[in-house]
Design a protein around this motif. Sequence first.
Motif, PDB file in Angstrom:
ATOM      1  N   GLN A  26       0.807  -1.211   0.000  1.00 46.82           N
ATOM      2  CA  GLN A  26       0.000   0.000   0.000  1.00 46.82           C
ATOM      3  C   GLN A  26       0.845   1.270   0.000  1.00 46.82           C
ATOM      4  N   PHE A  27       1.978   1.250   0.725  1.00 45.42           N
ATOM      5  CA  PHE A  27       2.835   2.442   0.748  1.00 45.42           C
ATOM      6  C   PHE A  27       3.401   2.715  -0.642  1.00 45.42           C
ATOM      7  N   GLU A  28       3.827   1.667  -1.338  1.00 47.02           N
ATOM      8  CA  GLU A  28       4.307   1.847  -2.708  1.00 47.02           C
ATOM      9  C   GLU A  28       3.198   2.404  -3.594  1.00 47.02           C
ATOM     10  N   THR A  29       1.998   1.880  -3.429  1.00 43.53           N
ATOM     11  CA  THR A  29       0.877   2.355  -4.227  1.00 43.53           C
ATOM     12  C   THR A  29       0.627   3.837  -3.985  1.00 43.53           C
ATOM     13  N   SER A  30       0.697   4.258  -2.728  1.00 43.07           N
ATOM     14  CA  SER A  30       0.471   5.677  -2.426  1.00 43.07           C
ATOM     15  C   SER A  30       1.536   6.545  -3.084  1.00 43.07           C
ATOM     16  N   GLN A  31       2.781   6.075  -3.130  1.00 42.00           N
ATOM     17  CA  GLN A  31       3.846   6.837  -3.762  1.00 42.00           C
ATOM     18  C   GLN A  31       3.664   6.892  -5.280  1.00 42.00           C
ATOM     19  N   ILE A  32       3.183   5.792  -5.859  1.00 43.75           N
ATOM     20  CA  ILE A  32       2.914   5.773  -7.299  1.00 43.75           C
ATOM     21  C   ILE A  32       1.797   6.754  -7.635  1.00 43.75           C
ATOM     22  N   LEU A  33       0.761   6.806  -6.801  1.00 42.89           N
ATOM     23  CA  LEU A  33      -0.329   7.760  -7.011  1.00 42.89           C
ATOM     24  C   LEU A  33       0.187   9.196  -6.956  1.00 42.89           C
ATOM     25  N   ARG A  39     -12.180  -5.756 -10.074  1.00 45.08           N
ATOM     26  CA  ARG A  39     -12.649  -5.540  -8.691  1.00 45.08           C
ATOM     27  C   ARG A  39     -11.547  -5.786  -7.669  1.00 45.08           C
ATOM     28  N   ALA A  40     -10.481  -6.488  -8.070  1.00 50.42           N
ATOM     29  CA  ALA A  40      -9.380  -6.739  -7.141  1.00 50.42           C
ATOM     30  C   ALA A  40      -8.374  -5.595  -7.097  1.00 50.42           C
ATOM     31  N   ILE A  41      -8.489  -4.642  -8.020  1.00 49.43           N
ATOM     32  CA  ILE A  41      -7.576  -3.508  -8.020  1.00 49.43           C
ATOM     33  C   ILE A  41      -7.918  -2.606  -6.840  1.00 49.43           C
ATOM     34  N   PRO A  42      -6.948  -2.190  -6.034  1.00 49.15           N
ATOM     35  CA  PRO A  42      -7.231  -1.291  -4.907  1.00 49.15           C
ATOM     36  C   PRO A  42      -8.003  -0.063  -5.373  1.00 49.15           C
ATOM     37  N   SER A  43      -8.955   0.364  -4.570  1.00 49.97           N
ATOM     38  CA  SER A  43      -9.843   1.451  -4.979  1.00 49.97           C
ATOM     39  C   SER A  43      -9.076   2.725  -5.290  1.00 49.97           C
ATOM     40  N   ALA A  44      -7.950   2.947  -4.609  1.00 48.70           N
ATOM     41  CA  ALA A  44      -7.176   4.162  -4.860  1.00 48.70           C
ATOM     42  C   ALA A  44      -6.656   4.225  -6.292  1.00 48.70           C
ATOM     43  N   ARG A  65     -18.420   4.825  -6.015  1.00 49.30           N
ATOM     44  CA  ARG A  65     -17.013   4.456  -6.154  1.00 49.30           C
ATOM     45  C   ARG A  65     -16.468   3.726  -4.936  1.00 49.30           C
ATOM     46  N   GLY A  66     -17.194   3.771  -3.845  1.00 53.25           N
ATOM     47  CA  GLY A  66     -16.751   3.107  -2.629  1.00 53.25           C
ATOM     48  C   GLY A  66     -16.346   4.101  -1.563  1.00 53.25           C
ATOM     49  N   PRO A  67     -16.542   3.747  -0.290  1.00 54.56           N
ATOM     50  CA  PRO A  67     -16.242   4.680   0.800  1.00 54.56           C
ATOM     51  C   PRO A  67     -14.771   5.025   0.937  1.00 54.56           C
ATOM     52  N   ALA A  68     -13.870   4.152   0.448  1.00 52.84           N
ATOM     53  CA  ALA A  68     -12.439   4.409   0.605  1.00 52.84           C
ATOM     54  C   ALA A  68     -11.816   5.005  -0.647  1.00 52.84           C
ATOM     55  N   ASP A  69     -12.627   5.310  -1.670  1.00 47.07           N
ATOM     56  CA  ASP A  69     -12.083   5.923  -2.884  1.00 47.07           C
ATOM     57  C   ASP A  69     -11.518   7.305  -2.542  1.00 47.07           C
ATOM     58  N   PRO A  70     -10.391   7.702  -3.151  1.00 46.48           N
ATOM     59  CA  PRO A  70      -9.794   9.006  -2.825  1.00 46.48           C
ATOM     60  C   PRO A  70     -10.739  10.184  -2.995  1.00 46.48           C
ATOM     61  N   ARG A  71     -11.669  10.089  -3.977  1.00 50.61           N
ATOM     62  CA  ARG A  71     -12.600  11.200  -4.180  1.00 50.61           C
ATOM     63  C   ARG A  71     -13.647  11.271  -3.074  1.00 50.61           C
ATOM     64  N   GLY A  83      -8.276   3.234   2.449  1.00 48.81           N
ATOM     65  CA  GLY A  83      -7.994   3.260   1.021  1.00 48.81           C
ATOM     66  C   GLY A  83      -6.578   3.661   0.656  1.00 48.81           C
ATOM     67  N   LEU A  84      -5.970   4.562   1.424  1.00 50.96           N
ATOM     68  CA  LEU A  84      -4.648   5.085   1.101  1.00 50.96           C
ATOM     69  C   LEU A  84      -3.571   4.598   2.045  1.00 50.96           C
ATOM     70  N   GLY A  85      -3.963   4.145   3.219  1.00 49.39           N
ATOM     71  CA  GLY A  85      -2.997   3.687   4.204  1.00 49.39           C
ATOM     72  C   GLY A  85      -2.585   4.795   5.162  1.00 49.39           C
ATOM     73  N   ASP A  86      -1.910   4.416   6.225  1.00 52.32           N
ATOM     74  CA  ASP A  86      -1.495   5.386   7.249  1.00 52.32           C
ATOM     75  C   ASP A  86      -0.410   6.327   6.756  1.00 52.32           C
ATOM     76  N   HIS A  87       0.422   5.865   5.816  1.00 46.74           N
ATOM     77  CA  HIS A  87       1.591   6.639   5.409  1.00 46.74           C
ATOM     78  C   HIS A  87       1.339   7.374   4.104  1.00 46.74           C
ATOM     79  N   HIS A  88       0.236   8.076   4.035  1.00 44.70           N
ATOM     80  CA  HIS A  88      -0.093   8.871   2.856  1.00 44.70           C
ATOM     81  C   HIS A  88      -0.276  10.312   3.301  1.00 44.70           C
ATOM     82  N   THR A  89       0.125  11.253   2.445  1.00 42.74           N
ATOM     83  CA  THR A  89       0.062  12.655   2.839  1.00 42.74           C
ATOM     84  C   THR A  89      -1.368  13.117   3.107  1.00 42.74           C
ATOM     85  N   GLN A  90      -2.341  12.559   2.371  1.00 40.49           N
ATOM     86  CA  GLN A  90      -3.721  12.967   2.622  1.00 40.49           C
ATOM     87  C   GLN A  90      -4.187  12.470   3.989  1.00 40.49           C
TER      88      GLN A  90
END
Length: 390
Positions: A79-86, A105-110, A287-293, A328-335
């Motif tokens: 998840q941390f890598e994913t947040s950095q890629i985003l 459906r298996a792709i993380p919502s972020a 889009r789901g409750p954990a979607d970034p939007r 959705g983004l994890g604890d180590h995300h700037t948002q």
Amino acid sequence: MTAARSQPDGHVFLSYPQQMRAQAEVLRDRLDAHGVTALSSAWIQPGADWQKAMAESIRDASLCVVLISVHDPENREQQFETSQILEAAWSDPELRVAVVAPAVRAIPSALRHQRFVQYFANDEVGLDSWTSNPLVVEQFVDKVLLSAADAADDRGQPPPDDETIDQWRNRLVHVGRGDIPKEQRTQVLEQLRNDLEAASIGLGVAAAQDPQPVLNRGLLAESLGDPDLARSFYTLLKPTDFSEARPPAVESADIEYSRALASLEVSEYDEALAGFTRAADLNASLRGPADPRTVAAEYNAGVAAARSGKQDAAASHYERALDRAREGLGDHHTQTAAIAKDLAQIYTAKGRTADAVSLLQLAAEAYRLVAPEDSPEFAGVIDQLHRLGA
């Protein structure tokens, strides 16, 4: 394979869970055969600051490939890598992201709804058979490299106006207002004013069928610091009847969010709060409750409530935003860190010092990992902790 083509500038970054290391190494070998370097956080030299090195590797990549396990699609370590890629993809519209997953459906919502993501279903690329079927890997490499190379070939060509606006809007909305030079900023704003003056009637009529050009112009004006101009574009969207599902519900959520942003900028906080709340509810259902939007709408509802003096409402929105961001983004995300910091201020004002300290420690850890050491965000959180005696 295509006989001759340009390669994407820079390397490819591979993100994968530990159980897919064998498949990742096969992919790395095939990329290497095409003269393309593949890097991963797992291949960082021992003794290095792996999180810093990983973040730099992602920022310098031309293409990111994310491998999602059929057995563990929401892998916490990934998840941390994913947040950095985003973060990197939001700030650089030329970065391409390829996601390989057992199903959409298996792709993380972020990642799932991002426009810069190219999807590859597991039944097409056959992840489980990569080690025994190199031809499948070869076909995948061909597709992702062609996509990145085509993007590189197009970089010098000026796209049509709507594509330019869409690209700059995405960059500015996610990254901030300092991304376009002042001279270009002035030119773009002048272009937007001309669009509004020359085509407001046509844009208003077209919004019922396709609101995206109007929406993008409003968002771009907003990001460039002209809320009055943004408001003029959003006004064109007001006659649209959402009850007839035209535009589609997903676009309705985006329009609600955009109107609320304009209201927030011109200090119409009650209107902004209502709009962000509607946008959060729509995004959560669509889009789901954990979607970034969804997270962004919930968070901004808290901002609007706080600015209007409704501290209890602000706390409720911030709490929901934080729960959804951590999911959705994890604890180590700037948002996540930004939400925790603002909620901590509410808790401090309410005398909930222990809860505030806990949130600030969460924010400090996130900023320590993903922000520069001298960032004002990290310094601000540390200052708040010191004031609370922590």
